[in-house]
Scaffold this active site. Structure first.
Site, PDB file in Angstrom:
ATOM      1  N   LYS A 133       0.831  -1.218   0.000  1.00  0.00           N
ATOM      2  CA  LYS A 133       0.000   0.000   0.000  1.00  0.00           C
ATOM      3  C   LYS A 133       0.857   1.257   0.000  1.00  0.00           C
ATOM      4  CE  LYS A 133      -4.327  -1.905   1.367  1.00  0.00           C
ATOM      5  NZ  LYS A 133      -5.498  -1.993   2.170  1.00  0.00           N
ATOM      6  N   LYS A 193     -11.128  -4.027  -2.463  1.00  0.00           N
ATOM      7  CA  LYS A 193     -12.037  -2.877  -2.480  1.00  0.00           C
ATOM      8  C   LYS A 193     -11.379  -1.679  -3.133  1.00  0.00           C
ATOM      9  CE  LYS A 193     -13.650  -3.551   2.153  1.00  0.00           C
ATOM     10  NZ  LYS A 193     -12.322  -3.521   2.758  1.00  0.00           N
ATOM     11  N   LYS A 217      -5.365 -10.297  -5.955  1.00  0.00           N
ATOM     12  CA  LYS A 217      -6.477 -10.429  -5.016  1.00  0.00           C
ATOM     13  C   LYS A 217      -7.635  -9.496  -5.401  1.00  0.00           C
ATOM     14  CE  LYS A 217      -6.381  -7.915  -0.974  1.00  0.00           C
ATOM     15  NZ  LYS A 217      -6.827  -7.597   0.376  1.00  0.00           N
TER      16      LYS A 217
HETATM   17  N1  AQP Z   1      -9.790 -11.287  -2.128  1.00  0.00           N
HETATM   18  C1  AQP Z   1     -10.021 -11.745  -0.919  1.00  0.00           C
HETATM   19  N2  AQP Z   1     -10.224 -13.069  -0.695  1.00  0.00           N
HETATM   20  C2  AQP Z   1     -10.491 -13.546   0.558  1.00  0.00           C
HETATM   21  N3  AQP Z   1     -10.570 -12.736   1.655  1.00  0.00           N
HETATM   22  C3  AQP Z   1     -10.378 -11.409   1.476  1.00  0.00           C
HETATM   23  N4  AQP Z   1     -10.398 -10.367   2.318  1.00  0.00           N
HETATM   24  C4  AQP Z   1     -10.150  -9.227   1.629  1.00  0.00           C
HETATM   25  N5  AQP Z   1      -9.962  -9.498   0.339  1.00  0.00           N
HETATM   26  C5  AQP Z   1     -10.102 -10.850   0.203  1.00  0.00           C
HETATM   27  C6  AQP Z   1     -10.677 -10.465   3.748  1.00  0.00           C
HETATM   28  O1  AQP Z   1     -11.764  -9.586   4.051  1.00  0.00           O
HETATM   29  C7  AQP Z   1     -11.612  -9.133   5.390  1.00  0.00           C
HETATM   30  C8  AQP Z   1     -11.844  -7.648   5.462  1.00  0.00           C
HETATM   31  O2  AQP Z   1     -10.822  -6.983   4.706  1.00  0.00           O
HETATM   32  P1  AQP Z   1     -10.421  -5.497   5.039  1.00  0.00           P
HETATM   33  O3  AQP Z   1     -11.532  -4.600   4.786  1.00  0.00           O
HETATM   34  O4  AQP Z   1      -9.924  -5.405   6.428  1.00  0.00           O
HETATM   35  O5  AQP Z   1      -9.230  -5.095   4.128  1.00  0.00           O
HETATM   36  P2  AQP Z   1      -8.286  -5.884   3.195  1.00  0.00           P
HETATM   37  O6  AQP Z   1      -7.850  -7.175   3.759  1.00  0.00           O
HETATM   38  O7  AQP Z   1      -7.161  -4.960   2.820  1.00  0.00           O
HETATM   39  O8  AQP Z   1      -9.279  -6.150   1.984  1.00  0.00           O
HETATM   40  P3  AQP Z   1      -9.669  -5.299   0.746  1.00  0.00           P
HETATM   41  O9  AQP Z   1     -11.075  -5.616   0.427  1.00  0.00           O
HETATM   42  O10 AQP Z   1      -8.655  -5.522  -0.296  1.00  0.00           O
HETATM   43  O11 AQP Z   1      -9.665  -3.800   1.203  1.00  0.00           O
HETATM   44  P4  AQP Z   1      -8.694  -2.639   0.831  1.00  0.00           P
HETATM   45  O12 AQP Z   1      -8.670  -2.624  -0.675  1.00  0.00           O
HETATM   46  O13 AQP Z   1      -9.295  -1.431   1.433  1.00  0.00           O
HETATM   47  O14 AQP Z   1      -7.370  -2.959   1.412  1.00  0.00           O
HETATM   48  C9  AQP Z   1     -10.215  -9.551   5.865  1.00  0.00           C
HETATM   49  O15 AQP Z   1     -10.329 -10.680   6.718  1.00  0.00           O
HETATM   50  C10 AQP Z   1      -9.522  -9.933   4.588  1.00  0.00           C
HETATM   51  O16 AQP Z   1      -8.533 -10.919   4.798  1.00  0.00           O
END
Ligand code: AQP
Length: 327
Positions: free
Chosen positions: A109, A193, A190
């Site tokens: 990030k 969001k 992956k």
């Molecule tokens: N692609 C994925 N496959 C399986 N699990 C996933 N998680 C996220 N992406 C995947 C799991 O969702 C939970 C919440 O995630 P988060 O909001 O804390 O942030 P993150 O892990 O960084 O996921 P994002 O959606 O990619 O958000 P951004 O883009 O904001 O960083 C966690 O348990 C995560 O493992």
């Protein structure tokens, strides 16, 4: 009974990866668990304050719509229990800058950013404080968060070694299938969001027609066999994992049924299964957002329940670390 804790950032709309890797499992195993919308974590990258407020409410409503029941578990907003920031400070004095700089998410990030906030470096310590504040035994997460839970274990163990047995040492749990759902247009990355890939990301609230269109245009390969092979066939393997989670059927069983059916038939089955898998959540969401007062009440109730556990932990932590009591 083992206590579950997990969180999700209000950084954008919840996608299928979040649902499969984390939220769907929270719902299944929710009794006595604590689940929160981690709004403080969402401040670690540049953001719009009005969107943070609105996104926090939308995500909380979506978690209720997904099936979290305030009578069975505790659903709350991270910043509503402010002592988490006090514990973060104390754990900052246990963590080292070196170990924080080694975190993959910090590197990813922070990569290419002109300036990186101290908060982004400290993200995993805030996450550790969340987990440890609530005496959590298990942290159901997707694969990308395992490293942060490992760091939490290290910090808790180091803290206990230095100050005496005070914190519960938790462990991460990941789903057997779907721990890392991939972007449909880029199946080695992956689903996320904050990555701008509208066609590659299925949102939990996407209309059934949109879901079908996204699945039908998912990147596969020039072969025709439906076979689970992450190295050689990442796109097909991702769709197989999704079909397995959505239908509850084992991957070998699905390979036997769709192995030679061709990608058109296979993708149609995946799309249909995903529409059905997400339908109940989509159906309940509209009613929940239409009653903002009820959402506010549910979150206030969750914060009160979470606060009671947090304050007992903080009493132990303050006493163990030598902070002078107020009375
Ligand atoms: N692609 C994925 N496959 C399986 N699990 C996933 N998680 C996220 N992406 C995947 C799991 O969702 C939970 C919440 O995630 P988060 O909001 O804390 O942030 P993150 O892990 O960084 O996921 P994002 O959606 O990619 O958000 P951004 O883009 O904001 O960083 C966690 O348990 C995560 O493992």
């Amino acid at each position: 009974m083992s206590r579950q804790f997990s969180g999700i950032q209000p950084t954008g709309d919840m996608h299928l990866g979040n649902f499969v890797g984390a939220v769907g499992r929270w719902v299944q195993d929710q009794d006595d668990g604590l689940f929160c919308v981690v709004d403080l974590h969402a401040m670690t990258l540049p953001y719009d304050p009005a969107e943070l407020t609105a996104g926090t409410r939308r995500l909380a409503a979506l978690l209720l719509a997904a099936g979290l029941d305030p009578d069975r578990c505790t659903l709350f907003v991270q910043s509503h229990v402010p002592v988490v920031t006090e514990l973060t400070w104390i754990l900052n004095c246990v963590a080292t800058v070196g170990e924080l700089r080694r975190m993959t998410q910090f590197k990813e990030k922070g990569h290419g950013q002109e300036s990186v906030s101290a908060g982004l470096l400290d993200y995993p310590v805030l996450m550790a404080a969340d987990i440890l504040l609530y005496d959590s035994d298990e942290v159901p997460v997707g694969e990308d968060q395992i490293q942060h839970v490992e760091l939490t274990r290290d910090l808790a163990t180091r803290f206990n070694h230095r100050f005496g047995d005070t914190l519960v040492v938790p462990k991460a749990t990941v789903p057997p299938v779907g721990a890392r759902i991939k972007d449909l247009q880029n199946p080695t990355a992956k689903m996320s969001k904050s990555v701008d890939s509208p066609q590659g990301t299925i949102l939990v609230l996407d209309d059934p027609k949109v879901i079908t269109k996204k699945v039908k245009s998912a990147v596969t390969d020039s072969d025709t066999a439906v076979r689970f092979d992450v190295e050689q066939k990442p796109g097909v393997s991702n769709l197989l994992a999704l079909l397995s989670v959505a239908t509850g059927r084992a991957i070998p069983d699905l390979e036997a049924e769709y192995g030679t059916s061709g990608y058109g038939t296979f993708k149609a089955a995946v799309a249909e299964a995903l529409v059905e898998y997400l339908r109940p959540t989509r159906g309940r969401y509209e009613a929940l957002v239409a009653d903002p007062a009820e959402l506010t009440r549910s979150l206030a109730r969750g914060a009160t329940k979470a606060e009671a556990i947090a304050s007992a932990t903080m009493d132990r932590v303050r006493s163990a670390t030598g902070l002078l009591p107020t009375t």
